[in-house]
Design a protein around this motif. Structure first.
Motif, PDB file in Angstrom:
ATOM      1  N   GLY A   4      37.166  40.885  60.636  1.00  0.00           N
ATOM      2  CA  GLY A   4      37.310  41.592  61.173  1.00  0.00           C
ATOM      3  C   GLY A   4      37.492  42.603  61.845  1.00  0.00           C
ATOM      4  N   GLY A  27      40.388  37.346  47.725  1.00  0.00           N
ATOM      5  CA  GLY A  27      40.245  36.089  46.984  1.00  0.00           C
ATOM      6  C   GLY A  27      40.501  35.297  48.439  1.00  0.00           C
ATOM      7  N   THR A  38      32.607  44.340  58.295  1.00  0.00           N
ATOM      8  CA  THR A  38      32.656  43.904  58.737  1.00  0.00           C
ATOM      9  C   THR A  38      33.073  42.097  59.595  1.00  0.00           C
ATOM     10  N   LEU A  47      51.381  35.092  47.849  1.00  0.00           N
ATOM     11  CA  LEU A  47      50.913  37.191  46.062  1.00  0.00           C
ATOM     12  C   LEU A  47      50.616  38.045  46.832  1.00  0.00           C
ATOM     13  N   LYS A  65      25.194  40.948  59.044  1.00  0.00           N
ATOM     14  CA  LYS A  65      25.448  40.028  59.848  1.00  0.00           C
ATOM     15  C   LYS A  65      24.903  40.146  61.311  1.00  0.00           C
ATOM     16  N   ALA A  90      47.560  34.369  50.379  1.00  0.00           N
ATOM     17  CA  ALA A  90      47.859  35.800  50.179  1.00  0.00           C
ATOM     18  C   ALA A  90      47.640  37.647  51.556  1.00  0.00           C
ATOM     19  N   GLY A  91      46.925  37.579  52.460  1.00  0.00           N
ATOM     20  CA  GLY A  91      47.175  38.019  52.731  1.00  0.00           C
ATOM     21  C   GLY A  91      47.518  37.656  54.221  1.00  0.00           C
ATOM     22  N   GLY A  92      47.138  36.191  54.115  1.00  0.00           N
ATOM     23  CA  GLY A  92      47.623  35.005  55.750  1.00  0.00           C
ATOM     24  C   GLY A  92      46.477  35.255  56.772  1.00  0.00           C
ATOM     25  N   SER A 144      33.323  39.643  64.904  1.00  0.00           N
ATOM     26  CA  SER A 144      32.715  38.146  65.576  1.00  0.00           C
ATOM     27  C   SER A 144      32.820  37.364  64.140  1.00  0.00           C
ATOM     28  N   ALA A 158      30.829  30.913  56.629  1.00  0.00           N
ATOM     29  CA  ALA A 158      30.736  32.084  57.343  1.00  0.00           C
ATOM     30  C   ALA A 158      31.727  33.045  56.958  1.00  0.00           C
ATOM     31  N   GLY A 159      31.953  32.644  55.657  1.00  0.00           N
ATOM     32  CA  GLY A 159      32.800  34.218  54.416  1.00  0.00           C
ATOM     33  C   GLY A 159      32.139  35.226  54.659  1.00  0.00           C
ATOM     34  N   ASN A 187      38.773  35.620  50.816  1.00  0.00           N
ATOM     35  CA  ASN A 187      37.628  35.096  51.769  1.00  0.00           C
ATOM     36  C   ASN A 187      37.252  33.992  50.883  1.00  0.00           C
ATOM     37  N   LEU A 193      47.135  41.133  40.812  1.00  0.00           N
ATOM     38  CA  LEU A 193      45.645  40.251  41.570  1.00  0.00           C
ATOM     39  C   LEU A 193      45.095  41.689  41.856  1.00  0.00           C
TER      40      LEU A 193
HETATM   41  C1  LIG Z   1      41.304  37.854  64.336  1.00  0.00           C
HETATM   42  C2  LIG Z   1      40.168  37.067  62.861  1.00  0.00           C
HETATM   43  C3  LIG Z   1      39.518  38.263  62.378  1.00  0.00           C
HETATM   44  C4  LIG Z   1      38.684  37.728  61.430  1.00  0.00           C
HETATM   45  N1  LIG Z   1      37.440  38.309  60.890  1.00  0.00           N
HETATM   46  C5  LIG Z   1      36.590  37.521  59.717  1.00  0.00           C
HETATM   47  C6  LIG Z   1      34.917  38.601  59.470  1.00  0.00           C
HETATM   48  O1  LIG Z   1      34.854  39.104  60.358  1.00  0.00           O
HETATM   49  N2  LIG Z   1      34.878  37.882  58.897  1.00  0.00           N
HETATM   50  C7  LIG Z   1      35.348  36.530  57.645  1.00  0.00           C
HETATM   51  O2  LIG Z   1      34.788  36.274  56.482  1.00  0.00           O
HETATM   52  N3  LIG Z   1      36.603  36.255  57.996  1.00  0.00           N
HETATM   53  C8  LIG Z   1      37.567  36.811  58.851  1.00  0.00           C
HETATM   54  N4  LIG Z   1      38.457  36.401  59.157  1.00  0.00           N
HETATM   55  C9  LIG Z   1      39.070  35.600  58.615  1.00  0.00           C
HETATM   56  C10 LIG Z   1      40.357  36.257  57.015  1.00  0.00           C
HETATM   57  O3  LIG Z   1      40.760  37.185  57.503  1.00  0.00           O
HETATM   58  C11 LIG Z   1      39.690  35.935  55.651  1.00  0.00           C
HETATM   59  O4  LIG Z   1      38.690  35.260  55.056  1.00  0.00           O
HETATM   60  C12 LIG Z   1      39.910  36.718  54.616  1.00  0.00           C
HETATM   61  O5  LIG Z   1      39.664  37.519  53.463  1.00  0.00           O
HETATM   62  C13 LIG Z   1      41.256  36.168  53.874  1.00  0.00           C
HETATM   63  O6  LIG Z   1      41.834  36.463  53.215  1.00  0.00           O
HETATM   64  P1  LIG Z   1      43.481  36.306  53.549  1.00  0.00           P
HETATM   65  O7  LIG Z   1      44.163  37.394  52.418  1.00  0.00           O
HETATM   66  O8  LIG Z   1      44.584  36.653  54.616  1.00  0.00           O
HETATM   67  O9  LIG Z   1      43.401  34.884  52.621  1.00  0.00           O
HETATM   68  P2  LIG Z   1      45.137  33.804  53.074  1.00  0.00           P
HETATM   69  O10 LIG Z   1      44.758  33.201  54.523  1.00  0.00           O
HETATM   70  O11 LIG Z   1      46.206  34.133  52.606  1.00  0.00           O
HETATM   71  O12 LIG Z   1      44.610  32.682  52.444  1.00  0.00           O
HETATM   72  C14 LIG Z   1      43.061  31.521  52.921  1.00  0.00           C
HETATM   73  C15 LIG Z   1      42.518  31.079  51.867  1.00  0.00           C
HETATM   74  O13 LIG Z   1      43.264  30.926  50.195  1.00  0.00           O
HETATM   75  C16 LIG Z   1      43.909  31.096  49.864  1.00  0.00           C
HETATM   76  N5  LIG Z   1      44.083  31.807  48.370  1.00  0.00           N
HETATM   77  C17 LIG Z   1      44.209  33.249  48.850  1.00  0.00           C
HETATM   78  N6  LIG Z   1      44.628  33.675  47.596  1.00  0.00           N
HETATM   79  C18 LIG Z   1      44.218  33.096  46.381  1.00  0.00           C
HETATM   80  C19 LIG Z   1      44.544  33.108  45.491  1.00  0.00           C
HETATM   81  N7  LIG Z   1      44.738  34.675  44.519  1.00  0.00           N
HETATM   82  N8  LIG Z   1      44.662  32.101  44.569  1.00  0.00           N
HETATM   83  C20 LIG Z   1      44.772  30.554  44.998  1.00  0.00           C
HETATM   84  N9  LIG Z   1      44.182  30.491  46.423  1.00  0.00           N
HETATM   85  C21 LIG Z   1      43.879  31.108  47.369  1.00  0.00           C
HETATM   86  C22 LIG Z   1      44.824  30.168  50.298  1.00  0.00           C
HETATM   87  O14 LIG Z   1      45.976  29.722  49.600  1.00  0.00           O
HETATM   88  C23 LIG Z   1      44.010  29.672  51.983  1.00  0.00           C
HETATM   89  O15 LIG Z   1      43.472  28.698  51.035  1.00  0.00           O
HETATM   90  C24 LIG Z   1      39.474  36.972  60.212  1.00  0.00           C
HETATM   91  C25 LIG Z   1      40.690  36.334  60.678  1.00  0.00           C
HETATM   92  C26 LIG Z   1      41.400  36.594  61.919  1.00  0.00           C
HETATM   93  C27 LIG Z   1      42.783  36.729  61.738  1.00  0.00           C
END
Ligand SMILES: Cc1cc2nc3c(=O)[nH]c(=O)nc-3n(C[C@H](O)[C@H](O)[C@H](O)COP(=O)(O)OP(=O)(O)OC[C@H]3O[C@@H](n4cnc5c(N)ncnc54)[C@H](O)[C@@H]3O)c2cc1C
Length: 279
Positions: free
Chosen positions: A108, A119, A106, A63, A189, A41-43, A197, A128-129, A121, A69
């Motif tokens: 990132g 989604g 909170t 996505l 948090k 999604a966001g990666g 953090s 820790a999400g 997260n 979505l």
């Molecule tokens: C520098 C940094 C700081 C961060 N700080 C925090 C923080 O403070 N708190 C925190 O909770 N997280 C943190 N994160 C983690 C991350 O940003 C979160 O978990 C974020 O919400 C993930 O969302 P995304 O869209 O980028 O997910 P993605 O990286 O795109 O995907 C994450 C997972 O979800 C799955 N997925 C995504 N969307 C779907 C969908 N619609 N259906 C099925 N599977 C799906 C993917 O296959 C993968 O397994 C941090 C990450 C970084 C790089």
């Protein structure tokens, strides 16, 4: 489908196919045809795994551009948040529950919040999400779908073990339904510092005196968890000290690179004590 390297994004990974659905129907069809593709999604988690070599996808289902979505609306049974909403979307809309806004703020830094989806997260399933205990506190239901149909799953049964979720290989996570609820709420948090953090302990609580309560934690066990005994005691009118004691007994923290079990137990109790005594 785009060949790898066309935009430079995926040069470091051995990806041979990139799928970019624009509609939900297309996304579900592609998921059915490519159950082995890595969903992104966001990666912000997936790209970290690829760069570190812990994930070596051969195909990616991206996505990010899937409009079906990324929406938020009141529907029968509550407020629906699409899986593709980012933390920034939540903060800008002003329509989300305060607990969710507090958690989104909170995650990132702003750059991460601009890409991090709800989604992602939830499905990344890190204990820790930061949004995870919020869904427990709000008694949320998750909607998932495949070309075979849709399912609703209570948040409480979605995380089945460490990084193990109730999502089948041909399914996508569609979004979250938050029912209307009453009572005091609190999000906290605790990390190494206030911003940017990863949580050592994260808490979301909801308390409707005499009716119900939810004391939900992240980073104190393999999955986000509720303290059911402490909740029952709280609703029954137990002293705060007793509720705090039960919280410390029920959580299952470990020592890891971010903190120790002893510290987490102490802090979890402190969070609950401070909140309850402030009401
Ligand atoms: C520098 C940094 C700081 C961060 N700080 C925090 C923080 O403070 N708190 C925190 O909770 N997280 C943190 N994160 C983690 C991350 O940003 C979160 O978990 C974020 O919400 C993930 O969302 P995304 O869209 O980028 O997910 P993605 O990286 O795109 O995907 C994450 C997972 O979800 C799955 N997925 C995504 N969307 C779907 C969908 N619609 N259906 C099925 N599977 C799906 C993917 O296959 C993968 O397994 C941090 C990450 C970084 C790089």
């Amino acid at each position: 489908m785009r060949q790898p390297g066309a935009g430079g994004l995926l040069m470091s990974a051995p990806v041979t196919a990139l799928f970019r659905p624009r509609t939900l129907n297309d996304a579900l069809k592609m998921r059915a045809e490519q159950p082995g593709a890595t969903v992104m999604a966001g990666g912000t988690d997936v790209m970290v795994y690829i760069e570190s070599g812990t994930l070596k996808p051969t195909a990616i289902l991206d996505l990010w551009g899937c409009s079906g979505l990324r929406w938020q609306q009141s529907i029968t049974g509550g407020q629906f948040h699409g899986a593709g909403l980012t933390c920034t979307d939540v903060l800008r809309s002003g329509q989300s529950h305060p607990l969710l806004e507090a958690a989104a703020a909170t995650v990132g830094a702003v750059q991460i919040q601009n890409r991090a989806t709800l989604g992602g997260n939830i499905c990344n399933a890190s204990p820790a999400g930061d949004t995870l205990p919020v869904w427990l506190a709000l008694k949320a239901e998750f909607e998932v779908a495949s070309v075979r149909g849709r399912r609703r799953i209570p948040a409480a049964s979605f995380w089945q073990g460490y990084k193990k979720i109730d999502l089948r290989p041909d399914e996508l996570f569609l979004g979250i339904l938050i029912p209307p609820l009453f009572g005091h709420t609190h999000f906290r948090k605790v990390g190494t510092r206030l911003a940017q953090s990863i949580s050592k302990v994260v808490f979301a609580g909801r308390y409707n005196p005499g009716v119900d309560a939810c004391l939900a934690f992240g980073a104190v066990g393999p999955t986000p968890m509720r303290c059911l005994k402490a909740e029952t005691a709280l609703v029954a009118g137990a002293a705060v000290d007793d509720v705090v004691q039960l919280v410390r007994e029920e959580i299952a923290p470990i020592d890891d690179i971010r903190s120790t079990a002893v510290y987490r137990r102490q802090v979890a109790g402190n969070i609950v004590r401070r909140w309850l005594t402030s009401l």
